[in-house]
Write an enzyme that holds these catalytic residues in place. Structure first.
Site, PDB file in Angstrom:
ATOM      1  N   ASP A  13       0.933  -1.241  -0.020  1.00  0.00           N
ATOM      2  CA  ASP A  13       0.043  -0.143   0.015  1.00  0.00           C
ATOM      3  C   ASP A  13       0.881   1.463   0.086  1.00  0.00           C
ATOM      4  O   ASP A  13       0.230   2.229   0.292  1.00  0.00           O
ATOM      5  CB  ASP A  13      -1.077   0.069   1.191  1.00  0.00           C
ATOM      6  CG  ASP A  13      -1.797  -1.178   1.216  1.00  0.00           C
ATOM      7  OD1 ASP A  13      -2.234  -1.700   0.149  1.00  0.00           O
ATOM      8  OD2 ASP A  13      -1.970  -1.533   2.285  1.00  0.00           O
ATOM      9  N   LYS A  16       1.983   2.096  -4.983  1.00  0.00           N
ATOM     10  CA  LYS A  16       2.753   1.917  -6.100  1.00  0.00           C
ATOM     11  C   LYS A  16       2.124   2.018  -7.487  1.00  0.00           C
ATOM     12  O   LYS A  16       2.461   2.542  -8.402  1.00  0.00           O
ATOM     13  CB  LYS A  16       3.132   0.406  -5.980  1.00  0.00           C
ATOM     14  CG  LYS A  16       4.074   0.110  -4.938  1.00  0.00           C
ATOM     15  CD  LYS A  16       4.329  -1.558  -4.923  1.00  0.00           C
ATOM     16  CE  LYS A  16       3.058  -2.397  -4.317  1.00  0.00           C
ATOM     17  NZ  LYS A  16       2.814  -2.166  -2.825  1.00  0.00           N
ATOM     18  N   GLY A  40      -4.116  -4.570  -4.637  1.00  0.00           N
ATOM     19  CA  GLY A  40      -5.372  -3.260  -5.199  1.00  0.00           C
ATOM     20  C   GLY A  40      -4.670  -2.033  -5.455  1.00  0.00           C
ATOM     21  O   GLY A  40      -4.011  -1.463  -4.533  1.00  0.00           O
ATOM     22  N   HIS A  41      -4.555  -1.679  -6.622  1.00  0.00           N
ATOM     23  CA  HIS A  41      -3.789  -0.415  -6.999  1.00  0.00           C
ATOM     24  C   HIS A  41      -5.074   0.697  -7.230  1.00  0.00           C
ATOM     25  O   HIS A  41      -5.830   0.613  -8.272  1.00  0.00           O
ATOM     26  CB  HIS A  41      -3.053  -0.467  -8.166  1.00  0.00           C
ATOM     27  CG  HIS A  41      -1.886  -1.380  -8.027  1.00  0.00           C
ATOM     28  ND1 HIS A  41      -1.039  -1.658  -8.749  1.00  0.00           N
ATOM     29  CD2 HIS A  41      -1.304  -1.735  -6.997  1.00  0.00           C
ATOM     30  CE1 HIS A  41       0.126  -2.375  -8.104  1.00  0.00           C
ATOM     31  NE2 HIS A  41      -0.020  -2.277  -6.905  1.00  0.00           N
ATOM     32  N   GLN A 225       2.395  -5.842  -3.195  1.00  0.00           N
ATOM     33  CA  GLN A 225       2.688  -5.900  -1.627  1.00  0.00           C
ATOM     34  C   GLN A 225       4.034  -5.170  -1.401  1.00  0.00           C
ATOM     35  O   GLN A 225       4.108  -4.315  -1.972  1.00  0.00           O
ATOM     36  CB  GLN A 225       2.595  -7.453  -1.178  1.00  0.00           C
ATOM     37  CG  GLN A 225       1.328  -8.103  -1.067  1.00  0.00           C
ATOM     38  CD  GLN A 225       0.972  -8.773  -2.448  1.00  0.00           C
ATOM     39  OE1 GLN A 225       1.958  -9.364  -3.209  1.00  0.00           O
ATOM     40  NE2 GLN A 225      -0.032  -8.529  -2.998  1.00  0.00           N
TER      41      GLN A 225
HETATM   42  P1  IMP Z   1      -2.594 -12.492   1.664  1.00  0.00           P
HETATM   43  O1  IMP Z   1      -1.427 -12.216   0.651  1.00  0.00           O
HETATM   44  O2  IMP Z   1      -4.006 -12.384   1.250  1.00  0.00           O
HETATM   45  O3  IMP Z   1      -2.321 -14.132   2.049  1.00  0.00           O
HETATM   46  O4  IMP Z   1      -2.455 -11.974   3.094  1.00  0.00           O
HETATM   47  C1  IMP Z   1      -1.031 -12.140   3.850  1.00  0.00           C
HETATM   48  C2  IMP Z   1      -0.851 -10.779   4.334  1.00  0.00           C
HETATM   49  O5  IMP Z   1      -0.380  -9.725   3.375  1.00  0.00           O
HETATM   50  C3  IMP Z   1      -1.856  -9.932   5.238  1.00  0.00           C
HETATM   51  O6  IMP Z   1      -1.529  -9.294   6.317  1.00  0.00           O
HETATM   52  C4  IMP Z   1      -2.490  -9.219   4.273  1.00  0.00           C
HETATM   53  O7  IMP Z   1      -3.216  -7.767   4.922  1.00  0.00           O
HETATM   54  C5  IMP Z   1      -1.260  -8.594   3.652  1.00  0.00           C
HETATM   55  N1  IMP Z   1      -1.257  -8.263   2.240  1.00  0.00           N
HETATM   56  C6  IMP Z   1      -1.382  -8.803   1.103  1.00  0.00           C
HETATM   57  N2  IMP Z   1      -1.695  -8.138  -0.180  1.00  0.00           N
HETATM   58  C7  IMP Z   1      -1.646  -6.905   0.306  1.00  0.00           C
HETATM   59  C8  IMP Z   1      -1.131  -5.350  -0.238  1.00  0.00           C
HETATM   60  O8  IMP Z   1      -1.428  -5.391  -1.542  1.00  0.00           O
HETATM   61  N3  IMP Z   1      -1.316  -4.398   0.440  1.00  0.00           N
HETATM   62  C9  IMP Z   1      -1.176  -4.607   1.551  1.00  0.00           C
HETATM   63  N4  IMP Z   1      -1.106  -5.630   2.329  1.00  0.00           N
HETATM   64  C10 IMP Z   1      -1.275  -6.958   1.863  1.00  0.00           C
END
Ligand code: IMP
Length: 432
Positions: A13, A16, A40-41, A225
């Site tokens: 977040d 990007k 999510g962008h 991420q």
């Molecule tokens: P997962 O990727 O859905 O398995 O989530 C694992 C961890 O990564 C959790 O803490 C999510 O909140 C975090 N996470 C996954 N994708 C994002 C992102 O795009 N932005 C921020 N946190 C993310």
């Protein structure tokens, strides 16, 4: 020709999407190389908001080819709905502008169900995943029983692959988690349909990339991420299931390390995190609330409120080490306008000792107490600033202090969500 990798320097977040969208006009190719629709962008172009989860952010820029590499896990429903929206809005007219690797793995119904079931069962120790089936999909990839995009185009092979997975997945769902099973026949019908609709987009992405490199095109690799959510380098187990660091480009897109020119680390002017896990500079009181309100810190994917805190130079130094940042981009500098004082963590105190380094283990990270430096804030609205010299002195001092603490130059500053609300101190796509 320049290849530029843009990766998150924190817990995701970092903004990007906006940066990639701003950089995209200078790139002929934009590539996603890991993760899935957990990303999510949010992009704001000409006042209109677009949220993309799978399609690379370059799609809004006509003339850019957008590649989804083999390292990505793809939820076909989500990808198809993004494609439809982009088609309806007239942004995507030609399927050749979005190319999907046949080698990318597919997120299936039981991955979504298992992600949720596991999180529910973990209760207090839940990771706080996005619930999009990312971890379970990567798990099937690594255990070599996953279904890939190319399999969707081959109905006979698909039937066998679904049947082989179904017994095992439904056993875990029903017997262990007491959830509903996934209907394998219905899933098969859906998957054949996905194959038909995705067919025009499926391609050998790695070959396209190699051709583009030979032709000397500018290529932008769009990280999802962030560094501290990386499966190897992040705050494990509170991480995602893919490698998010710059090096992941090589395997996830299919490009040799010798062909990467520059790495841009993207950070906010402060820090946020969604989901569980340690966060040394987290502010749970008024400061955190103010950052969340002013910065509109709610997830683009799940809408969850983000945890907020001050910038952490210890993390950024670790990020610079594992990613090899050529430069930093600082987003949301405007959110800090109006704070009397701004803090930056410069070191940690761990078990009574000062350390400049990000700790290795989870329990050490949990025990680490940030040591802050306090800088004077500024009250001016900076959204109209377009040159570094236009910024108030205290804002410039803040940026320069970050540079000296991280030992990486700050090349780009974002002072608002719009594409034009950006200050470039140098040209990111310059040849090296
Ligand atoms: P997962 O990727 O859905 O398995 O989530 C694992 C961890 O990564 C959790 O803490 C999510 O909140 C975090 N996470 C996954 N994708 C994002 C992102 O795009 N932005 C921020 N946190 C993310």
């Amino acid at each position: 020709m320049t290849t530029l990798v843009a990766v998150g320097a924190q817990w995701g977040d970092e903004g990007k999407g906006k940066l990639v969208d701003w950089l995209a006009p200078q790139a002929q190719i934009v590539v996603r190389f890991h993760g899935g629709n957990n990303a999510g962008h949010t992009l704001v172009v000409e006042g209109e908001q677009t949220v993309l989860h799978v399609v690379p952010a370059g799609v809004l820029n006509p003339g850019t080819v957008n590649l989804i590499g083999p390292g990505v896990v793809v939820d076909p429903e989500i990808l198809l709905s993004e494609i439809s929206t982009l088609e309806e809005r007239g942004v995507l007219r030609d399927p050749s502008r979005v190319r999907l690797s046949g080698r990318a793995h597919v997120i299936l119904d039981w991955h979504l169900a298992l992600d949720k079931a596991r999180e529910e069962a973990a209760r207090k120790r839940a990771i706080g995943t996005t619930g999009r089936g990312i971890g379970p999909a990567y798990e099937d990839k690594v255990t070599r029983r996953g279904i890939r995009v190319a399999d969707l185009l081959d109905p006979d092979r698909l039937r066998g692959a679904i049947d082989r997975l179904a017994d095992q997945k439904n056993f875990e769902l029903v017997e262990y988690y007491k959830w509903q099973p996934v209907d394998r026949d219905e899933l098969y019908r859906k998957a054949v349909e996905w194959g038909k609709r995705l067919g025009p987009y499926v391609d050998h992405v790695t070959r396209i990339l190699d051709g583009a490199l030979r032709e000397g095109k500018n290529i932008l690799f769009e990280g999802a991420q962030g560094t501290f959510l990386d499966i190897d380098h992040g705050t494990y187990p509170y991480v995602t299931s893919s490698n998010c660091v710059a090096g992941a480009v090589c395997a996830g897109a299919g490009i040799g390390p010798t062909r990467i020119d520059r790495v841009l680390g993207i950070t906010k002017a402060y820090t946020t995190r969604v989901g569980g896990g340690p966060f040394p500079t987290e502010e749970t009181g008024e400061t955190g609330e103010k950052l969340r309100d002013v910065g509109a810190e709610f997830g683009a994917t799940t809408g969850r409120p983000r945890r907020c805190g001050w910038l952490d130079a210890v993390m950024l130094r670790e990020g610079a080490a594992v990613n090899g940042f050529s430069a930093l981009a600082i987003n949301k500098l405007d959110v800090l306008s109006g704070f009397d004082e701004i803090q930056i963590a410069t070191a940690y105190r761990l078990d009574g000792k000062l350390t400049d380094d990000f700790p290795m283990t989870l329990s050490e990270i949990e025990r680490a107490e940030p040591v802050y430096e306090v800088l004077p804030g500024w009250s001016e609205n900076i959204r109209e600033c377009r040159r570094f010299e236009d910024l108030p002195q205290n804002a410039r001092d803040y940026v320069e202090r970050v540079e000296s603490l991280v030992n990486v130059p700050v090349e780009i500053l974002s002072v608002g969500p719009g594409r034009d609300e950006t200050i470039a101190r140098d040209q990111p796509f310059r040849p090296v």
